[in-house]
Motif scaffolding. Structure first.
Motif, PDB file in Angstrom:
ATOM      1  N   THR A  16      -3.782   0.311  -3.839  1.00  7.94           N
ATOM      2  CA  THR A  16      -4.869   0.510  -2.883  1.00  7.94           C
ATOM      3  C   THR A  16      -5.842  -0.656  -2.994  1.00  7.94           C
ATOM      4  N   PRO A  17      -6.026  -1.417  -1.916  1.00  4.34           N
ATOM      5  CA  PRO A  17      -6.954  -2.540  -2.016  1.00  4.34           C
ATOM      6  C   PRO A  17      -8.380  -2.040  -2.249  1.00  4.34           C
ATOM      7  N   THR A  18      -9.036  -2.629  -3.222  1.00  4.64           N
ATOM      8  CA  THR A  18     -10.409  -2.198  -3.514  1.00  4.64           C
ATOM      9  C   THR A  18     -11.420  -3.166  -2.921  1.00  4.64           C
ATOM     10  N   PHE A  75      -7.016  -6.758  -4.355  1.00  2.00           N
ATOM     11  CA  PHE A  75      -6.346  -5.465  -4.527  1.00  2.00           C
ATOM     12  C   PHE A  75      -6.975  -4.643  -5.658  1.00  2.00           C
ATOM     13  N   PHE A  76      -7.288  -5.315  -6.769  1.00  2.00           N
ATOM     14  CA  PHE A  76      -7.693  -4.551  -7.957  1.00  2.00           C
ATOM     15  C   PHE A  76      -9.158  -4.693  -8.344  1.00  2.00           C
ATOM     16  N   LYS A  77      -9.780  -5.828  -7.971  1.00  2.00           N
ATOM     17  CA  LYS A  77     -11.112  -6.111  -8.515  1.00  2.00           C
ATOM     18  C   LYS A  77     -12.234  -5.966  -7.492  1.00  2.00           C
ATOM     19  N   GLY A  78     -11.910  -5.424  -6.329  1.00  5.12           N
ATOM     20  CA  GLY A  78     -12.928  -5.181  -5.318  1.00  5.12           C
ATOM     21  C   GLY A  78     -13.563  -6.458  -4.787  1.00  5.12           C
ATOM     22  N   ALA A  79     -12.799  -7.562  -4.789  1.00  9.77           N
ATOM     23  CA  ALA A  79     -13.385  -8.853  -4.424  1.00  9.77           C
ATOM     24  C   ALA A  79     -13.692  -8.952  -2.931  1.00  9.77           C
ATOM     25  N   ILE A 124      -6.218 -14.525  -5.801  1.00 15.96           N
ATOM     26  CA  ILE A 124      -6.965 -13.874  -4.709  1.00 15.96           C
ATOM     27  C   ILE A 124      -6.383 -12.488  -4.434  1.00 15.96           C
ATOM     28  N   ALA A 125      -5.052 -12.390  -4.413  1.00 16.64           N
ATOM     29  CA  ALA A 125      -4.403 -11.100  -4.138  1.00 16.64           C
ATOM     30  C   ALA A 125      -4.802 -10.064  -5.189  1.00 16.64           C
ATOM     31  N   HIS A 126      -4.758 -10.447  -6.471  1.00 16.35           N
ATOM     32  CA  HIS A 126      -5.147  -9.516  -7.540  1.00 16.35           C
ATOM     33  C   HIS A 126      -6.614  -9.135  -7.413  1.00 16.35           C
ATOM     34  N   SER A 127      -7.424 -10.120  -7.027  1.00 14.66           N
ATOM     35  CA  SER A 127      -8.864  -9.853  -6.918  1.00 14.66           C
ATOM     36  C   SER A 127      -9.166  -8.863  -5.811  1.00 14.66           C
ATOM     37  N   ILE A 150       0.833  -1.211   0.000  1.00 14.42           N
ATOM     38  CA  ILE A 150       0.000   0.000   0.000  1.00 14.42           C
ATOM     39  C   ILE A 150       0.869   1.264   0.000  1.00 14.42           C
ATOM     40  N   TYR A 151       1.831   1.296   0.926  1.00 16.98           N
ATOM     41  CA  TYR A 151       2.574   2.549   1.105  1.00 16.98           C
ATOM     42  C   TYR A 151       3.810   2.695   0.229  1.00 16.98           C
TER      43      TYR A 151
END
Lengths: 248, 366
Positions: B243-245, B328-332, B323-326, B237-238
């Protein structure tokens, strides 16, 4: 055979590692409160016998009982009653002496306070209290050996197996350790010892068992074994097991 | 002369050691495979990537052109909505959307796919550029100038032109990398050290069932892995600007399950190998390295040929990266990632059982 009153009862114990026979039909009974030395050349079967009695080796034929309990069926109960001081100083070297002892306390379900008190007491008895907080990796070989002894005794076992307990210790440490072992024995606890310091075995043990090639070849008090005019127990052992170097 | 004798003696001893422990051969194979794998993957990125799946809408001229082209693997959908959803659920890398009312074409890109998304866009552009001048109606007049009129849209708003774009993708995969590394160190190397120092046999003397010893180790190390995961998320994040969605909880559960499973697997391997060096080669070669390169942490899986994608899908780390991509980026949230989580749970349970069995066996003198 009255299992309940015996510290150890072994009947026709046989152990093989593949084609190599380690123990071939051992029969043995040990009383509580009687320090016993297992003597014999390297590879005679002493450590195998200890491994069976401490429940570490379960692939054997025959019967082995410790404090009236079958070592195969009641291994957890047997382990709660015994202590084993192995030949190697198998300590957690990055941890402090105190941490090593506290782990032993936890493994034997001692609460933290009791464990800490017992550890401090043991460390004081073996002269390591002042260095208790230091990592074991900074200890000398003798200090590590003493710490292994302290760990073996921490949970106040009914019976201890000491495999070469004084190897690497200076004279002072050896005497201090034997004094502690004698006090332990005086409480009607059982001690099974293997050592290559035969004079120590002669001095501190009332019963000597000589094992060679997986069999008990002599069993009795140090004096009773000197039947052929031998002056020392070392001569007895040499006469019994021969002067040839062991092939194992 | 004395020194020379000693020198040759040491040399002979060292060579014997390397051969007897088979480390010479294993290290050789290891190095060759690293170079081949690395080189192969780098080469893949330089290829035209004609296999990338691109969605098109049935009955449109664009669909006709892209279906006939060998530069893309066009998948035909019945309407715009279906083609859009195919990008959102990862079925295709991009979809070329033709508005019903007419107007500009839109290329919707799965921007979580890094190099694969860029390659897909480039392939689509090339095909449409080529097709524009020859796409004529019956009257011989040009009907559409695709290449000059389409616009691109990122499905997850990652801004592919941002210089830190690829870094953000790596940041999201950092947690998976740390789980892999921690599991190898905490379980494999530690167990080997316990074997060589003999402490494992001291533990075996404890008057408790051996499963408690193994569980104690596993749970403690899992907590450490969780702590590492939390730290890497903060770093992502920093430091990486991600930014996790979505909800981070599924990611933490995934780290826990992947960590447990990988530790179980490492326990099973380290129970059989003699020392740390052998473990490094035996576990690193068939497990750690392929997982590092082929789980989607460093390269998007879509760039791989079909057979390599199938191989990659059996790695538990691939499920964790998904899961990480989901998140962080896909608002999962939980429901969106239940499938990879279920796979991780199965992997975790089976590997913990395997690890417990082998370590328990190790504690008994045979």
């Amino acid at each position: 055979m009255d299992w309940k009153t015996k510290a150890v009862s072994v009947k026709d114990l046989r152990v093989s590692y593949g084609k190599v026979t380690a123990l071939s039909g051992i029969d043995l009974e040990l009383e509580f409160g009687q320090p016993v030395a297992l003597l014999g050349p390297n590879g005679a079967g002493k450590t195998t016998l200890i491994n069976v009695l401490t429940t570490m080796l379960k692939r054997f034929d025959g019967q082995a009982m410790v404090a009236g309990m079958d070592v195969k069926r009641n291994s957890i109960k047997v382990r709660s009653l015994i202590g084993l001081m192995p030949q190697d100083n198998n300590l957690y070297e990055p941890l402090s002496g105190m941490d090593n002892l506290l782990l032993q306390g936890a493994l034997h379900s001692m609460d933290k306070k009791t464990s800490k008190e017992a550890a401090a007491d043991m460390l004081k008895r073996i002269g390591l209290l002042e260095v208790a907080g230091r990592p074991v990796s900074t200890y000398s070989g003798g200090m590590k050996r003493r710490l292994v002894y302290a760990r073996t005794m921490l949970h106040n076992p009914q019976m201890v197996f000491l495999d070469e307990p004084t190897t690497g210790l200076d004279v002072q440490s050896r005497y201090a350790l034997w004094e502690d072992i004698e006090n332990f024995s005086a409480q009607n606890r059982s001690i099974v010892l293997t050592t290559h310091y035969i004079e120590e075995a002669e001095r501190f043990c009332k019963r000597i068992i000589v094992i060679d090639k997986g069999r008990i070849i002599a069993d009795g008090s140090p004096e009773s074994l000197k039947t052929n005019g031998e002056k020392t127990l070392e001569e007895v052992i040499l006469n019994l097991t021969g002067k040839e170097l062991t092939k194992k | 002369m004395k020194s020379l004798t000693a020198f040759t003696g040491i040399m002979r001893n060292e060579i014997l050691l390397q051969f007897k422990t088979k480390l010479f051969v294993m290290s050789l194979i290891n190095s060759i495979l690293v170079v081949i794998l690395w080189g192969y993957l780098a080469g893949l990125q330089a290829q035209p990537m004609n296999h990338l799946r691109v969605g098109v809408v049935e009955g449109t001229s664009v669909a006709e052109i892209l279906t006939e082209s060998e530069k893309v693997n066009a998948i035909v959908f019945s309407d715009v909505k279906e083609a859009e959803e195919a990008v959102l659920n990862g079925e295709v890398i991009a979809s070329v959307l033709v508005p019903v009312q007419g107007g500009k074409l839109t290329v919707l890109l799965d921007d979580t796919q890094g190099a694969a998304a860029r390659a897909a866009l480039s392939n689509i552009t090339t095909v449409l550029l080529k097709a524009s001048p020859v796409t004529q109606n019956a009257q011989g007049t040009q009907t559409e100038r695709f290449a000059t009129t389409f616009e691109t849209k990122e499905a997850w708003g990652l801004d592919m032109n941002d210089p830190t774009y690829l870094l953000k993708l790596l940041g999201a995969g950092l947690a998976a990398m740390v789980v892999l590394s921690n599991a190898f160190v905490f379980s494999g190397f530690t167990l080997i050290s316990e074997k060589t120092s003999g402490t494992i046999y001291f533990l075996a003397l404890a008057p408790i069932r051996r499963i408690w010893i193994i569980l104690g180790k596993l749970v403690a190390n899992t907590l450490l892995i969780l702590a590492s995961t939390i730290i890497t998320v903060i770093i992502a994040i920093y430091l990486f600007g991600v930014t996790p969605t979505g909800s981070l909880w599924p990611l933490f559960l995934a780290a826990l399950l992947a960590g447990l499973g990988l530790m179980g697997l490492c326990y099973a391997i380290s129970a059989y190998v003699k020392d740390e060096r052998t473990f490094r080669v035996v576990a690193g070669l068939p497990l750690m390295m392929p997982m590092m390169f082929l789980s989607g942490i460093m390269y998007p899986i879509a760039i791989f040929p079909e057979w390599l994608q199938s191989l990659s899908r059996i790695f538990p780390l691939t499920w964790m990266v998904e899961i990480a991509h989901s998140v962080f980026f896909k608002g999962a949230v939980w429901v969106d990632v239940w499938e990879p989580l279920a796979l991780l749970a199965m992997f975790s349970v089976s590997m913990v059982l395997l690890g417990a069995f082998t370590v328990s066996r190790l504690m008994r003198i045979q």
